[in-house]
Scaffold this motif. Structure first.
Motif, PDB file in Angstrom:
ATOM      1  N   GLN A   1      -4.724   6.529  -0.962  1.00 27.18           N
ATOM      2  CA  GLN A   1      -3.491   6.483  -1.453  1.00 27.18           C
ATOM      3  C   GLN A   1      -3.463   5.610  -2.695  1.00 27.18           C
ATOM      4  O   GLN A   1      -2.846   5.760  -3.746  1.00 27.18           O
ATOM      5  CB  GLN A   1      -2.325   6.194  -0.665  1.00 27.18           C
ATOM      6  N   GLY A   2      -4.010   4.314  -2.313  1.00 30.43           N
ATOM      7  CA  GLY A   2      -4.061   2.977  -3.410  1.00 30.43           C
ATOM      8  C   GLY A   2      -4.759   3.899  -4.610  1.00 30.43           C
ATOM      9  O   GLY A   2      -4.427   3.589  -5.768  1.00 30.43           O
TER      10      GLY A   2
ATOM     11  N   THR B   1       4.019   3.851  -4.889  1.00 33.71           N
ATOM     12  CA  THR B   1       3.961   3.368  -3.533  1.00 33.71           C
ATOM     13  C   THR B   1       2.399   4.099  -2.836  1.00 33.71           C
ATOM     14  O   THR B   1       2.121   5.114  -2.938  1.00 33.71           O
ATOM     15  CB  THR B   1       5.051   3.959  -2.543  1.00 33.71           C
ATOM     16  N   ALA B   2       1.872   3.149  -1.920  1.00 28.02           N
ATOM     17  CA  ALA B   2       0.755   3.652  -1.306  1.00 28.02           C
ATOM     18  C   ALA B   2       0.381   2.989  -0.082  1.00 28.02           C
ATOM     19  O   ALA B   2       0.788   1.809   0.161  1.00 28.02           O
ATOM     20  CB  ALA B   2      -0.384   3.325  -2.089  1.00 28.02           C
ATOM     21  N   GLY B   3      -0.019   3.520   1.112  1.00 25.03           N
ATOM     22  CA  GLY B   3      -0.332   2.907   2.301  1.00 25.03           C
ATOM     23  C   GLY B   3       0.727   3.008   3.072  1.00 25.03           C
ATOM     24  O   GLY B   3       1.577   3.974   3.146  1.00 25.03           O
TER      25      GLY B   3
ATOM     26  N   HIS C   1      -5.889 -13.532   2.822  1.00 21.96           N
ATOM     27  CA  HIS C   1      -5.892 -12.361   3.783  1.00 21.96           C
ATOM     28  C   HIS C   1      -6.132 -10.873   2.812  1.00 21.96           C
ATOM     29  O   HIS C   1      -5.494  -9.901   3.383  1.00 21.96           O
ATOM     30  CB  HIS C   1      -4.417 -12.285   4.006  1.00 21.96           C
ATOM     31  N   VAL C   2      -6.907 -11.033   1.639  1.00 20.80           N
ATOM     32  CA  VAL C   2      -7.113 -10.040   0.839  1.00 20.80           C
ATOM     33  C   VAL C   2      -8.111  -9.171   1.825  1.00 20.80           C
ATOM     34  O   VAL C   2      -9.053  -9.471   2.265  1.00 20.80           O
ATOM     35  CB  VAL C   2      -8.043 -10.251  -0.497  1.00 20.80           C
ATOM     36  N   ALA C   3      -7.792  -7.666   1.744  1.00 20.33           N
ATOM     37  CA  ALA C   3      -8.559  -6.638   2.394  1.00 20.33           C
ATOM     38  C   ALA C   3      -8.799  -7.076   3.789  1.00 20.33           C
ATOM     39  O   ALA C   3      -9.958  -6.588   4.187  1.00 20.33           O
ATOM     40  CB  ALA C   3      -9.909  -6.504   1.714  1.00 20.33           C
TER      41      ALA C   3
ATOM     42  N   HIS D   1      -5.934  -2.790   1.809  1.00 24.54           N
ATOM     43  CA  HIS D   1      -6.804  -1.776   1.591  1.00 24.54           C
ATOM     44  C   HIS D   1      -6.293  -0.781   0.310  1.00 24.54           C
ATOM     45  O   HIS D   1      -6.991  -0.390  -0.597  1.00 24.54           O
ATOM     46  CB  HIS D   1      -7.175  -0.921   2.502  1.00 24.54           C
ATOM     47  N   ALA D   2      -4.860  -0.358   0.330  1.00 25.95           N
ATOM     48  CA  ALA D   2      -4.508   0.273  -0.675  1.00 25.95           C
ATOM     49  C   ALA D   2      -4.395  -0.515  -1.998  1.00 25.95           C
ATOM     50  O   ALA D   2      -4.642  -0.108  -3.002  1.00 25.95           O
ATOM     51  CB  ALA D   2      -3.010   0.912  -0.268  1.00 25.95           C
ATOM     52  N   GLY D   3      -3.675  -1.662  -1.978  1.00 25.79           N
ATOM     53  CA  GLY D   3      -3.566  -2.494  -3.163  1.00 25.79           C
ATOM     54  C   GLY D   3      -4.892  -2.865  -3.855  1.00 25.79           C
ATOM     55  O   GLY D   3      -5.006  -2.905  -5.283  1.00 25.79           O
TER      56      GLY D   3
END
Lengths: 459, 627
Positions: B379-380, B363-365, B38-40, B13-15
Motif C-alpha cells: 500500500q505504501g 493512507t497506507a498500512g 525504529h525505521v522498518a 514498512h508502508a512509509g
C-alpha cells in the motif's frame, strides 16, 4: 428506470371463483383507494395502520358497485416493498372490471403482466430465483405446476441449491485452508475422501437436474395421443375426457379425418390429448393424411392412449399398434364395455406386459375416472409429488446447473489426473459461481469465513 | 517553512516504500518518524513472505519497491512453502535478522537523493478547503506539501495492554500519536478502533531444544528479488513444539484475566492471528497447538514464540510458556501484549489510496485496517506512486484484480470495509493461477520501469527473459519427435509412457513426470535456458488448459469492469435500490458495475436495477446529444 407510479390489476384468475381481488401497488395506492372506497365505519384509509382490513363498499357517484373488504399494507413490509392495497370483492368478471376501471380513473396505471413481481425483484424483496418462479406461477395453467412454482417461491429450489453450494464451499474452504496455512496442522484430504466428496456434489447436481425434465412436464403439459383402429371409439373417448362434444362421433369408420387437440386438466397436470384418425390401410386420400399423422403421433407423443374395441376382440391391426407402442408409456383402453365382451385381456398383456388397462364405455361416460387416474399415475410414476420435490423449471436455472455439473466433472478429472490441489480450486470456484447465479449470492468472504469457522488456524 | 512535494508520516514498512517511491520518481520527499531507531521495525513476527504475502513481496519488487531487496540482505532462514500444491501457491518465506533488516533499510533511505529522514511527532495535518497543505509537529515545526502519505501503523491513539495494565503507546516502549487523531477528526475523517497482539519473547539460553522438531532453512539458494543476485546467507533454524493439557488448564483456570473476559481491549482483532486464549476457548476439543520457536536475529538471544500470542498478565504468561515442553525453564525477555489503535473505515479510501474527504491525503498500512508488513509495504508503494502521479496530473496507477495481488488487496479494502485487520490470502485472489510469484516480473516490471522505479538494465533483463520464453515455446511447438526405438527407450528410462505417433516437444513436456532438462535426452538442439525460464515454460505447457480457463474468466471480469458508473449518480434518488445498497453505493461510489457487484450488501437485484438505470442514463445522454 421504470417510473415509480401506482399500478393496479385484477389479481385473481378471471371467472374462476366467487371472490376476486384487485391489487394496487405504489405510492398512491392508499389515496387512490380512498377515493372509491366508502368504509362502513367512518374512517380515512390514509390514517389506518398497516396490515388492517376494512369492511365497506366500492361506490361510483354514490351508487354501490360492490360490497368489499379492503386490506391496507404499508411499505416497506409488503410484497412489492411499496404501499399495497387489496380489494376483496364478490363480483364476477363484470364487477371486477368495473372496480378496476374506477381505480384506473383515479390515476393508477394498469399493471403489465408480472409487474408486481418485477417491482418486488427490483426493490430487493425477492431474489432472481424467486422472481422467476413467480413468472412461472403467472403462466402456469394448472394447480400442480402452480405448486412447483410456489415451492420454488418459498425457497424450495433455493434450499436444494444452497445444499450444493454449502458442499462446494466446505470443499473449497478445506483446500484453501491447507494452501493458505501450510504450517498449521490441518489434515490434508485423503485422496479417496476428496474423490468421494466430489462425487457427492456431482450426484446432488445430477438429481436436481433430473427434476428439470419433470419441471417441463408440469409446466408445458403431457402430450397424449389417442390411437386405435377406426371406429373403436377414440372420438367418444376424447369427448368423454373433454366433456363436451367437439369431435364428431359417427358409426362410419374414418369420420375423424384430421387431428384434434384438446388440453384437459387431469389431477393438476395439463394433458394435451390428440385424437387421430383411425389407423388402417386407408385408400381415401384425405383420410390417408390423417392416418400418416396418427403414426407420426404414435412416435412423437409421450403417452399413448391405445383404444381397442372390447366387443371385437384383438385384431391383427390392434396387435400391430400394440407392438408399435411397445417402447412408450401406454394405457390400453378396452372400450365399448357396454357391448358384448369378446376381448381377452391376456392377449394385450402378452404384447404390452407393463401397460395399464382400463375398461371404459366412453359413450356412457363409464370408466373415465379410472382412465384419468391411470394417466395421472403414469405421469407421476407414483413418485412425483410437487409438494415434496423441488423442480428446476426455469431454463436459466437449468443452464446454470448444467454449467456447475460440467465444472464439477472437470474437478473430478483434475483429481483423477493427480494434479496438485490448487488446480481443483479453479473449477470448484467456477461451479460455485454458477450455483451462485441461481441463489444470487456473491462468492466473496464465504470461503474465508468457512475456513476460520472450521479450522483452528493462525500462529 | 520548508516545502516538499510529498511528506510521509511514519517510517514503517508502508512509509519506507512510499517515501522511496516518491523520491525515486523525482519528488522532494520528507519521511517523518517517531523514532529513527525504529525505521522498518518488525514489531511482531520476524518473518516476511509466506502464502500470498510472498507473492506481494515479489510484486513490490517487480514494481521497483524495496522490501524484497531488503530481506534478501537480511534473512537468517529462507524456504519455499507449498511446493506440493501447485505452482500458483508456491510461497517464499524468510525469517529476518531484525536489526539487519532495519539497518539495511535505513542505509537505503539515507542514500536516496531526494529524501530527508527526520525524527519528529506530527500533531496536526494542515488542511485548507478539504485539501492537504502540510503538517505541523510537536516541536512547532511546519512542513508544506501538497501531498501527505499517512502511515501511522498502530501509533494513532495507540494503547498498549498487558493484563489489566493499559497505557498510551504505539508499541511497547514507544510514543503514540494522540494529537494527530484529533486533527484527522477535525478534517472530517472517521476513525474506528482495531486491535492486534504479539507473543512473548524469551531467552534462547533458557530453552531446551532437544525434544523439538527442527526446521532448517532451504538448501537451495533462494531470494525474493528478481533483480539483484545476492550471496547466500548463513542460516539459523526454527523449532517446533506443542502446547498440552497443562497449557489448557492454566488458561482455562485463569480465563477471567484474559482480555476475552475483561474486555479491556477495544476493537476487533484478527482471526488469523488468534491469541492462545482465544484458540483454546474456541476449539476446546483441541488439546495441542503448535508453537514455532523462531530467532529474532543472528546475533540476539531473543526468540519469538509464534503461536503463543497473549496479553494476559505477565505472571500468567510465564505459567503458560513453562507448561510447554522445552520451555519449562524459559525466561521472558519481553512479555506479549495487545495494542489497540485507530484506523480509518476504508470506504473513505479511493483505489488510488487517496482519502475521499481530504484531497492530497493518502493512507497506507495498518491505518487502512490491514495487518502484515507485506500488505503495508504494498500500500505504501502504491500511495507513494499515486501521490506523485497526482502531483503531475498523470493518470493514477490502479492495478486490477487480474493484474496483481496488490490489486486484489486494494480492491477488497475499498469495497469491503474490513471489520478486522485485513490479511492477504491466496484464496482472495480469484485468478491466482495467473498471479504467480514466479511471474510477477513478467506481469508488472513494465509499469515499474515506466514509472522510473526500475533501471534500464533491470527492465532489459525482464524483456530478455520474456523473449527467451516466447522463443523457446515456439521451438517446442514447432519441433516434433518421432517414436523411434531410441526415443521410446529414453522415455522408458525417464519413467514416462510410450509414444505412438510423432508429437511436438511441447506435448511431451506436458507430461507431469518430465521436466525441461529431460528434453535434452530426446533432441540435440534444445535451447539452453536459465532455470527460471525453464520453470515458466514448464508451467505454461503443463497447465495450459487451466491457464486458458483462467484467462477466459478474466475476460468476463474485465467486461463488467468496463461498464462505468457515472460519477454524478445520486444513489439516494434511485428508489429501485434497497436502502442498504443505496447507502453502501453512496459511501463507496464504485467506478464500475463490476466494482459495485463486489460490495457486500449490494445484491444481484441491485445490480440489475443499476443496469436498467445505466441503460436509461445512456439513452438520456444520447437524447441530449441529439438535441
Amino acid at each position: 428506470m421504470y417510473s415509480n407510479d401506482t399500478i393496479a390489476a385484477i389479481a385473481t384468475a378471471v371467472g374462476e371463483s366467487g371472490i376476486g381481488i384487485i391489487r394496487i401497488s405504489g405510492p398512491e395506492a392508499i389515496a387512490i383507494t380512498n377515493q372509491v372506497f366508502e368504509p362502513k365505519q367512518d374512517k380515512d384509509l390514509n390514517e389506518v395502520e398497516s396490515y388492517t382490513a376494512h369492511y365497506g363498499h366500492i361506490v361510483e357517484e354514490e351508487q354501490v358497485v360492490d360490497e368489499v373488504i379492503t386490506l391496507v399494507m404499508k411499505e416497506p413490509k409488503t410484497y412489492t416493498k411499496e404501499d399495497v392495497v387489496e380489494i376483496n370483492c364478490h363480483g364476477g368478471t363484470v364487477v371486477l372490471r368495473k372496480i378496476l376501471d374506477l381505480i384506473l380513473n383515479q390515476g393508477a396505471r394498469l399493471a403489465e403482466p408480472g409487474e408486481f413481481t418485477k417491482r418486488a425483484f427490483l426493490n430487493g424483496r425477492i431474489d432472481l430465483a424467486q422472481a422467476e418462479a413467480v413468472a412461472d406461477l403467472i403462466q402456469s395453467k394448472t394447480e400442480a405446476s402452480m405448486e412447483v412454482a410456489l415451492d420454488q417461491l418459498e425457497g424450495g429450489l433455493s434450499d436444494q441449491v444452497n445444499d450444493i453450494r454449502q458442499d462446494l464451499i466446505a470443499l473449497l474452504a478445506h483446500l484453501e485452508a491447507t494452501i493458505d496455512f501450510p504450517e498449521d496442522e490441518i489434515e490434508d484430504f485423503q485422496s479417496e475422501e476428496l474423490g468421494a466428496r466430489i462425487d457427492t456434489v456431482q450426484q446432488k447436481i445430477d438429481d436436481l437436474l433430473a427434476t428439470s425434465e419433470r419441471g417441463k412436464i408440469l409446466k408445458e403439459g403431457v402430450e397424449a395421443a389417442i390411437v386405435g383402429r377406426p371406429n373403436v371409439g377414440k372420438s367418444s373417448l376424447l369427448n368423454a375426457l373433454v366433456r363436451e362434444k367437439r369431435a364428431i362421433v359417427t358409426d362410419i369408420p374414418g369420420t375423424t379425418r384430421d387431428v384434434i387437440e384438446e388440453v384437459i386438466n387431469i389431477d393438476g397436470i395439463p394433458v394435451k390429448i390428440i385424437d387421430t384418425a383411425g389407423i388402417r390401410n386407408a385408400e381415401n386420400q384425405i383420410e390417408k393424411i390423417g392416418v400418416e399423422k396418427s403414426e407420426e403421433y404414435l412416435t412423437k407423443a409421450e403417452l399413448i392412449l391405445l383404444v381397442v374395441d372390447i366387443s371385437d376382440g384383438i385384431t391383427d391391426e390392434d396387435k400391430r399398434l400394440m407392438r408399435d407402442a411397445q417402447n412408450k408409456e401406454v394405457v390400453v383402453i378396452a372400450n365399448k364395455l357396454d357391448l358384448e365382451h369378446q376381448l381377452e385381456l391376456e392377449k394385450i398383456k402378452e404384447i404390452l406386459p407393463e401397460a395399464a388397462i382400463v375398461k371404459t364405455a366412453a359413450i356412457a361416460n363409464q370408466g373415465i375416472n379410472e382412465l384419468e387416474d391411470a394417466i395421472a399415475n403414469l405421469v407421476y410414476s407414483g413418485k412425483i409429488n410437487a409438494q415434496e420435490e423441488t423442480m428446476v423449471s426455469s431454463l436459466r436455472h437449468k443452464k446454470a446447473l448444467e454449467r456447475a455439473k460440467e465444472n464439477v466433472s472437470d474437478v473430478k478429472s483434475t483429481w483423477e489426473q493427480g494434479l496438485p490441489n490448487d488446480f481443483l480450486t479453479i473449477d470448484l470456484r467456477a461451479a460455485l459461481e454458477a450455483v451462485n447465479e441461481i441463489t444470487g449470492d456473491a462468492v466473496g468472504e464465504d470461503i474465508i469465513d468457512q475456513i476460520f469457522a472450521d479450522f483452528c488456524l493462525g500462529k | 517553512m520548508k516545502e516538499y512535494d510529498v511528506v510521509v508520516i511514519g517510517a514503517g514498512h508502508a512509509g519506507c516504500e512510499a517515501a522511496l517511491a516518491s523520491a525515486r520518481m523525482g519528488c522532494s520527499t520528507l519521511l517523518l518518524t517517531l523514532n529513527v531507531d525504529h525505521v522498518a521495525l518488525m514489531p511482531c513476527n520476524p518473518s516476511i513472505g509466506g502464502p500470498a504475502k510472498g507473492h506481494i513481496v515479489r510484486e513490490i519488487d517487480a514494481l521497483g519497491g524495496q522490501m524484497g531487496r531488503n530481506i534478501d540482505k537480511s534473512y537468517v532462514n529462507i524456504m519455499m512453502l507449498n511446493t506440493s500444491k501447485g505452482p500458483a501457491v508456491h510461497a517464499l518465506r524468510a525469517q529476518a535478522d531484525k536489526p539487519t533488516y532495519q539497518s539495511e533499510m535505513i542505509r537505503t533511505l539515507e542514500a536516496e537523493e531526494n529524501l530527508d529522514l527526520k525524527q519528529d511527532v506530527v500533531t496536526e495535518l494542515l488542511v485548507e478547503n478539504q485539501e492537504v497543505t502540510g503538517v505541523k509537529t510537536i516541536t512547532g515545526m511546519s512542513y508544506q506539501a501538497p501531498k501527505v502519505v499517512l502511515t501511522t501503523g498502530t501509533s494513532l491513539n495507540g494503547k498498549v495492554i498487558i493484563g489489566d495494565v493499559k497505557y498510551t503507546g504505539g508499541r511497547q516502549g514507544e510514543f503514540a500519536a494522540t494529537h494527530l487523531a484529533d486533527s484527522l477528526k477535525d478534517a472530517g475523517i472517521e476513525l474506528d478502533k482495531f486491535q492486534t497482539a504479539t507473543p512473548p519473547r524469551i531467552d534462547q539460553q533458557t530453552v531446551d531444544f532437544s525434544g523439538m522438531r527442527i526446521h532448517p532453512g532451504s538448501e537451495e539458494k533462494l531470494q525474493f528479488s528478481f533483480f539483484q543476485d545476492r550471496a547466500e546467507r548463513e542460516q539459523k533454524p526454527c523449532w517446533v513444539t506443542h502446547t498440552n493439557e497443562r497449557t489448557k488448564e492454566v488458561i482455562e483456570s485463569n480465563i477471567e484475566d484474559s482480555p476475552l473476559s475483561t474486555g479491556i481491549v477495544e476493537g476487533e482483532g484478527p482471526r488469523y492471528c488468534p491469541s492462545i486464549d482465544r484458540k483454546i476457548m474456541r476449539f476446546p476439543e483441541k488439546t495441542s497447538h503448535q508453537v514455532f520457536v523462531e530467532p529474532e536475529g543472528m546475533d540476539t538471544n531473543e526468540l519469538y514464540l509464534n503461536g503463543l500470542t497473549t496479553s494476559m498478565p505477565e505472571e500468567l504468561q510465564v505459567k503458560i510458556i513453562q507448561s510447554v515442553p522445552g520451555l519449562e525453564e524459559a525466561e521472558i525477555m519481553r512479555p506479549g501484549y495487545a495494542v489497540q489503535y485507530d484506523a480509518i473505515p476504508t470506504y473513505q479510501l479511493n483505489s488510488t489510496m487517496e482519502n475521499k474527504r481530504v484531497k492530497g491525503l493518502y493512507t497506507a498500512g495498518q491505518i487502512n485496517a490491514t495487518s502484515g508488513y507485506e500488505e503495508a509495504a504494498a500500500q505504501g508503494l502504491m500511495a507513494g506512486i499515486n501521490a506523485v502521479l497526482s502531483l503531475r496530473d498523470q493518470d493514477p496507477l490502479i492495478l486490477k484484480r487480474s493484474d496483481a495481488y496488490i490489486g486484489v488487496l486494494i480492491d477488497d479494502l475499498v469495497n469491503e470495509n474490513p471489520k478486522e485487520p485485513y490479511r492477504m490470502l491466496t484464496s482472495r485472489a480469484e485468478y491466482r493461477l495467473l498471479l504467480r510469484q514466479d511471474n510477477a516480473d513478467l506481469r508488472l516490471s513494465e509499469i515499474g520501469y515506466d514509472l522510473g522505479l526500475l533501471s534500464d538494465e533491470e527492465y532489459q533483463q525482464v524483456r530478455k527473459k520474456d523473449t527467451a520464453i516466447t522463443d523457446t515455446m515456439q521451438y517446442l511447438d514447432n519441433n516434433r519427435i518421432t517414436p523411434t526405438k531410441e526415443v521410446r527407450a529414453t522415455l522408458k528410462d525417464l519413467n514416462s509412457g510410450g509414444l505412438k505417433k510423432p508429437v511436438s516437444l511441447a506435448t511431451i513436456l506436458a507430461r507431469p513426470e518430465l521436466d525441461y532438462q529431460d528434453l535434452n535426452l530426446l533432441v540435440d538442439d534444445l535451447p539452453e535456458v536459465k532455470p527460471e525460464i525453464a520453470e515458466q515454460i514448464e508451467i505454461e505447457t503443463k497447465y495450459r488448459g487451466y491457464i486458458e480457463k483462467q484467462m477466459r474468466q478474466v475476460e468476463k471480469f474485465k467486461k463488467m469492469e468496463k461498464k462505468k458508473l457515472p460519477e454524478d449518480i445520486d444513489y439516494s434518488e434511485l428508489e429501485t435500490l434497497r436502502t442498504e445498497a443505496r447507502e453502501k453505493l453512496d459511501k463507496i461510489r464504485p467506478v464500475s458495475l463490476g466494482q459495485a457487484s463486489r460490495i457486500p450488501g449490494v445484491s444481484p437485484a441491485d445490480i440489475s436495477a443499476l443496469m436498467i438505470y445505466l441503460e436509461t442514463y445512456k439513452q438520456d445522454a444520447d437524447d441530449e446529444e441529439e438535441e
